[in-house]
Design a protein around this motif. Structure first.
Motif, short mmCIF file in Angstrom:
data_model
loop_
_atom_site.label_atom_id
_atom_site.label_comp_id
_atom_site.label_asym_id
_atom_site.label_seq_id
_atom_site.Cartn_x
_atom_site.Cartn_y
_atom_site.Cartn_z
N ALA A 175 0.90 -1.25 -0.20
CA ALA A 175 -0.15 -0.10 -0.23
C ALA A 175 0.93 1.38 -0.01
N GLY A 176 2.22 1.09 0.80
CA GLY A 176 2.88 2.29 0.75
C GLY A 176 3.32 2.65 -0.57
N ASP A 177 4.02 1.68 -1.41
CA ASP A 177 4.65 1.82 -2.58
C ASP A 177 3.55 2.35 -3.62
N ILE A 178 2.39 1.88 -3.73
CA ILE A 178 1.29 2.30 -4.62
C ILE A 178 1.03 3.87 -4.17
N THR A 179 0.76 4.06 -2.95
CA THR A 179 0.65 5.59 -2.64
C THR A 179 1.65 6.49 -2.93
N GLU A 180 2.79 6.33 -2.69
CA GLU A 180 3.94 6.84 -3.28
C GLU A 180 3.98 7.03 -4.57
N ASP A 181 3.84 6.20 -5.57
CA ASP A 181 3.55 6.32 -6.84
C ASP A 181 2.53 7.30 -7.41
N PHE A 182 1.35 7.44 -6.67
CA PHE A 182 0.45 8.44 -6.77
C PHE A 182 0.80 9.56 -6.48
N ARG A 183 1.35 9.86 -5.32
CA ARG A 183 2.01 11.00 -4.90
C ARG A 183 2.90 11.78 -5.91
N ILE A 184 3.54 10.86 -6.70
CA ILE A 184 4.48 11.54 -7.69
C ILE A 184 3.58 11.84 -8.97
N THR A 185 2.85 11.00 -9.23
CA THR A 185 2.19 10.93 -10.74
C THR A 185 0.84 11.87 -10.61
N ALA A 186 0.23 12.18 -9.51
CA ALA A 186 -0.81 12.80 -9.43
C ALA A 186 -0.77 13.93 -8.15
N THR A 187 -0.24 15.09 -8.59
CA THR A 187 0.16 15.95 -7.73
C THR A 187 -0.76 17.02 -7.47
N ASP A 188 -1.76 16.86 -8.09
CA ASP A 188 -2.98 17.83 -7.74
C ASP A 188 -3.70 17.33 -6.39
N HIS A 189 -3.46 16.13 -5.90
CA HIS A 189 -4.21 15.79 -4.54
C HIS A 189 -2.97 15.59 -3.69
N HIS A 190 -3.53 15.63 -2.29
CA HIS A 190 -2.73 15.36 -1.10
C HIS A 190 -2.71 13.88 -0.59
N TRP A 191 -1.76 13.29 -0.63
CA TRP A 191 -1.58 11.58 -0.39
C TRP A 191 -0.81 11.30 0.81
N GLN A 192 -1.69 10.68 1.74
CA GLN A 192 -1.13 10.18 3.09
C GLN A 192 -1.26 8.79 3.40
N THR A 193 -0.43 8.42 4.34
CA THR A 193 -0.48 7.02 4.47
C THR A 193 -0.36 7.00 6.27
#
Length: 534
Positions: free
Chosen positions: A363-381
């Motif tokens: 889950a952490g790896d996938i969230t990190e990928d979205f944090r890089i590719t979808a910068t218009d949202h805030h991603w937290q774990t």
């Protein structure tokens, strides 16, 4: 001008028209009476009515019989008194009370010129003669000679009296018998009838209850079968309806047998319909799988040739845009075909190849990928410090988490926060993964449809990206193939997708057999020579 509709009477289950007035809360809340109680109540009420009628008839008959007997005894007593009076000598002024054979309680009197000449009554307990008091002279003087017997209320009780002329030619002889014995006899008969009827009603209620309960047993068994089918999960249509009414309870010709036979016929029809539906769905799944498989090759060829043309040929700006559009749509169609093929395979219940997967790291790896590719949202774990390992297919779980995060990105406006959290639920021994977003939320009307295939509600959550409506159904199918569950709850600013996956059972540590034997037999260990290894 508004008018209120006049309420219409409703027909009850017995065909009667209900009252216009609304039923009270006590009537609505009252528990309906069972058929067994209705039958028992009907039998008891009918028996009570029969006992009442019989008791009244017996009482009337006994009253008439006693009255006839009393009239006959009174006639004999009057005749005896007159005969005895005639046999007396002229010089003897005695009364007919001395006539032999008179019963206790008998009244004899002589009236001359409207006055009581002599009279007395035999005491019903001692048989002794008691004189008649003066207050009783008036009721006795009103009797008509040779008239039918008449009832009079005297100081000594109610009497049935008859008047005859004195055979000696002067005065009137009056003879009477008490009515109290007859009244006591009728009262005793009435109480006896009430007691016997009450005992009969109790016995009928107990025995009737057992008989009716035994007779209603087949209906209860039929109801139990119907209830088991009613509570079964029939949404999918794949449940085998094995419940049937027993053969002895489904023989036509009786009420319960007809119901049981009809229920079995209904269940057979439903089972046949389910089988036909399952066969149709299996054919549809096979068709989708075959079509998806066959479409993969031409789609790959279209994409390949399109890319080749784009790299080797020169086009105008409009032609280049058209070519790019073809590439995008072919890629989108390829993704749709892959999703359909995956769903078809999941529907066929293929065995999932499971390995140990660190769910927190995944889950952490996938969230990190979205944090890089979808910068218009805030991603937290919010992940646990220690690894949380589940037995699952890593690629399948990756797809599930990716679909949920992509769904949150597509259907929430920019600037919202998406939080991925993971925890262990010790009470259910499950791993709980939650994807929470602060977006606009899902409408309550659409919530039951979110996991159905090809359902989209672009208006329910903001966002312009088009979807195929297969992301969440695929996630649900994958989670269920891992014996897990996925649920969703949503309000504006708080949408949560929750995945629950079972944790592996803890393995018991291996025990050294030699050490275990020594621990079980300490005396044997102590008897070994010093310095000998265990």
């Amino acid at each position: 001008m508004s008018t209120s509709a006049t309420p219409k009477p409703e027909a009850s289950e017995h065909g009667e028209i209900q009252d216009f007035f609304p039923a009270s809360s006590a009537t609505r809340d009252r528990t309906p009476m069972t058929l067994q109680r209705r039958l028992l109540l009907a039998v008891v009420c009918l028996l009570a009515l029969v006992c009442t009628v019989i008791g009244l008839l017996i009482n009337a008959g006994m009253r008439q019989t006693l009255s006839a007997q009393l009239n006959e005894q009174l006639a004999y007593a009057s005749e005896r008194a007159a005969t005895y009076s005639l046999s007396q000598s002229k010089g003897n002024s005695g009364t007919p009370l001395f006539a032999p054979g008179q019963a206790s309680g008998t009244l004899n009197a002589k009236i001359e010129s409207g006055l009581l000449f002599s009279g007395g009554v035999l005491d019903m307990k001692t048989g002794q003669r008691n004189n008649i008091v003066g207050d009783d002279a008036l009721p006795l003087s009103t009797l008509v000679v040779d008239a039918p017997p008449a009832k009079r209320e005297l100081s000594i009780g109610d009497y049935l009296l008859v008047a005859k002329s004195d055979p000696k030619g002067s005065g009137t002889l009056i003879t009477g018998l008490p009515l109290d014995p007859n009244a006591r006899t009728l009262a005793s008969l009435g109480w006896m009838t009430v007691f016997i009827s009450f005992a009969g009603l109790i016995a009928t209620g107990l025995i009737g209850s057992m008989i009716i309960r035994h007779s209603m047993a087949p209906l209860r068994r039929v109801s139990a079968v119907a209830s088991s089918v009613a509570t079964a999960q029939l949404e999918t249509g794949t449940l085998a309806l094995d419940a049937r009414v027993a053969e002895e309870d489904s023989i036509p010709g009786t009420e319960s047998g007809d119901v049981g036979n009809a229920l079995n016929a209904l269940l057979d029809n439903v089972a046949t319909a389910f089988a036909a539906r399952e066969e149709s769905e299996a054919q549809m799944r096979q068709f989708v799988a075959d079509a998806s498989h066959e479409l993969r090759t031409p789609l790959s060829a279209i994409r390949g040739y399109t890319e080749l043309i784009s790299a080797t040929e020169h086009f105008s700006d409009d032609g280049q845009r058209s070519l790019i559009r073809v590439l995008e749509q072919s890629a989108r169609m390829s993704s749709l075909v892959e999703n359909l093929l995956l769903l078809a395979r999941l529907d066929e219940k293929h065995q999932v190849k499971k390995t140990d997967v660190d769910l927190g790291k995944l889950a952490g790896d996938i969230t990190e990928d979205f944090r890089i590719t979808a910068t218009d949202h805030h991603w937290q774990t919010r992940l646990p410090a220690t690894p949380l390992v589940v037995s699952a297919d890593s690629s399948s779980l990756r797809r599930v988490i990716t679909n949920l995060l992509a769904n949150a990105r597509k259907h929430t406006s920019a600037g919202n926060t998406v939080t991925v959290s993971l925890k262990r639920d010790n009470s259910t021994h499950q791993a709980v993964l939650q994807v929470h977003d602060t977006g606009e939320g899902i409408t309550q009307a659409f919530l039951p449809q979110v996991f159905k295939r090809f359902t989209r509600a672009d208006t329910a959550r903001s966002g312009a990206d088009g979807t195929t409506g297969l992301g969440l159904p695929i996630a649900k199918a994958i989670v269920e193939s891992h014996d897990g569950t996925i649920t969703v709850s949503s309000t504006p600013g708080n949408t949560v997708f929750e995945i629950r996956l079972p944790l592996p059972e803890p393995q018991k540590p291996a025990v050294n057999p030699v050490l275990s034997s020594a621990l079980k037999n300490p005396t044997k260990r102590s008897s070994q020579p010093k310095g000998t290894a265990l």
